[in-house]
Design a protein around this motif. Structure first.
Motif, PDB file in Angstrom:
ATOM      1  N   ILE A 111      37.638  74.738 -60.451  1.00  0.00           N
ATOM      2  CA  ILE A 111      37.535  73.441 -61.120  1.00  0.00           C
ATOM      3  C   ILE A 111      38.021  73.544 -62.561  1.00  0.00           C
ATOM      4  CG2 ILE A 111      35.898  71.730 -62.006  1.00  0.00           C
ATOM      5  CD1 ILE A 111      34.260  72.140 -59.452  1.00  0.00           C
ATOM      6  N   SER A 114      41.756  73.914 -62.661  1.00  0.00           N
ATOM      7  CA  SER A 114      42.431  72.647 -62.373  1.00  0.00           C
ATOM      8  C   SER A 114      42.353  71.701 -63.566  1.00  0.00           C
ATOM      9  CB  SER A 114      41.815  71.984 -61.132  1.00  0.00           C
ATOM     10  OG  SER A 114      42.082  72.743 -59.967  1.00  0.00           O
ATOM     11  N   VAL A 115      41.208  71.679 -64.241  1.00  0.00           N
ATOM     12  CA  VAL A 115      41.069  70.845 -65.442  1.00  0.00           C
ATOM     13  C   VAL A 115      42.078  71.282 -66.501  1.00  0.00           C
ATOM     14  CG1 VAL A 115      39.538  70.308 -67.383  1.00  0.00           C
ATOM     15  CG2 VAL A 115      38.644  70.278 -65.054  1.00  0.00           C
ATOM     16  N   GLY A 120      46.641  73.535 -59.019  1.00  0.00           N
ATOM     17  CA  GLY A 120      46.730  72.165 -58.517  1.00  0.00           C
ATOM     18  C   GLY A 120      45.392  71.633 -58.024  1.00  0.00           C
ATOM     19  N   TRP A 121      45.119  70.367 -58.346  1.00  0.00           N
ATOM     20  CA  TRP A 121      43.865  69.753 -57.918  1.00  0.00           C
ATOM     21  C   TRP A 121      43.751  69.669 -56.405  1.00  0.00           C
ATOM     22  CZ3 TRP A 121      39.299  69.218 -59.859  1.00  0.00           C
ATOM     23  CH2 TRP A 121      39.125  69.089 -61.254  1.00  0.00           C
ATOM     24  N   TRP A 122      44.895  69.546 -55.702  1.00  0.00           N
ATOM     25  CA  TRP A 122      44.845  69.437 -54.238  1.00  0.00           C
ATOM     26  C   TRP A 122      44.281  70.709 -53.617  1.00  0.00           C
ATOM     27  CZ3 TRP A 122      47.539  72.656 -50.918  1.00  0.00           C
ATOM     28  CH2 TRP A 122      48.546  73.450 -51.491  1.00  0.00           C
ATOM     29  N   THR A 124      42.112  72.837 -55.140  1.00  0.00           N
ATOM     30  CA  THR A 124      40.681  72.849 -55.456  1.00  0.00           C
ATOM     31  C   THR A 124      39.921  71.842 -54.610  1.00  0.00           C
ATOM     32  OG1 THR A 124      41.129  73.534 -57.736  1.00  0.00           O
ATOM     33  CG2 THR A 124      38.994  72.524 -57.314  1.00  0.00           C
ATOM     34  N   ALA A 125      40.494  70.657 -54.409  1.00  0.00           N
ATOM     35  CA  ALA A 125      39.835  69.608 -53.625  1.00  0.00           C
ATOM     36  C   ALA A 125      39.589  70.063 -52.187  1.00  0.00           C
ATOM     37  CB  ALA A 125      40.670  68.335 -53.646  1.00  0.00           C
TER      38      ALA A 125
END
Length: 225
Positions: A111, A114-115, A120-122, A124-125
């Motif tokens: 997290i 990604s911040v 990439g946020w994808w 982490t999501a």
């Protein structure tokens, strides 16, 4: 009718003879204390990592310290499990808290990365969806009659290894070791390998989640048939 009544009586007697262990049984066992210590270490790591800023721009020293703490926390993952098996202190609390400690470490690191735009946020999501979903299901399984915490299977353990290695490489500010004007080939290769390992961990993450679902809901029904 009498056979059904007899079968019900037998099941009740079996439940009384083998009562469900409480989740709090053995909460203060030495292996569990190690797990709690790892959780505290995770919190310290996250605080330092946030204070260091993106790629350690705000405080490079804190970034190095945070990376080292992450590696220590990840490396001590097996200590509590080894202690529990060696000294016969395996508890429901330990089987629950050990993977939670791992998830706090890895998901928390992802997290923050990604911040900061380092991952990439994808990615982490997808990790978060799987990890949170499986954790919720662990609680659900425990609440069922006769339910017990299902320990992590080998795909999940392998996922954790790849995830920790990849994140350790990402957290280490290796770019500071080269002062040349252009990015050297070794550094490009280093980060290519870093992200490749993380993507392999993601594949294992999704696969192990499917294995857990199968072992929790499908396999028991097949065994009853």
């Amino acid at each position: 009718m009498n056979s059904m009544s007899s079968e019900s009586t037998d099941k009740q007697a079996e439940v009384k003879a083998n009562p469900k262990a409480s989740i709090f049984d053995g909460w203060n066992a030495p292996p569990n204390l190690v797990t709690y210590s790892r959780i505290v270490l995770v919190i310290i790591f996250l605080v330092l990592d946030v204070m260091a800023g993106e790629w350690g721009a705000d405080n490079l020293t804190l970034r190095w310290v945070a990376a080292v703490l992450f590696i220590i926390a990840a490396s001590t993952d097996k200590i509590d499990g080894w202690m529990a098996r060696k000294y016969n202190q395996v508890t429901e609390m330990g089987k629950l808290m050990d993977p939670i400690a791992d998830k706090l470490l890895t998901c928390g690191a992802m997290i923050v990365c990604s911040v900061f735009g380092e991952l990439g946020w994808w990615v982490t999501a997808l990790f978060l969806i799987r990890e949170i979903g499986i954790t919720v299901m662990r609680f659900f399984v425990m609440e069922r009659p006769g339910g017990k915490v299902i320990a992590a299977a080998w795909p999940g353990k392998l996922k954790t290894v790849f995830q920790c290695v990849g994140l350790s490489m990402l957290l280490l500010p290796m770019w500071t070791l080269d002062n040349s004007a252009t990015t050297p080939m070794w550094l490009t290769g280093y980060y290519f390998l870093t992200y490749t390992i993380i993507y392999v961990a993601l594949v294992l993450c999704l696969y192990s989640g499917g294995v857990y679902l199968y072992n929790t809901f499908v396999a028991p029904k097949k065994a009853e048939q």
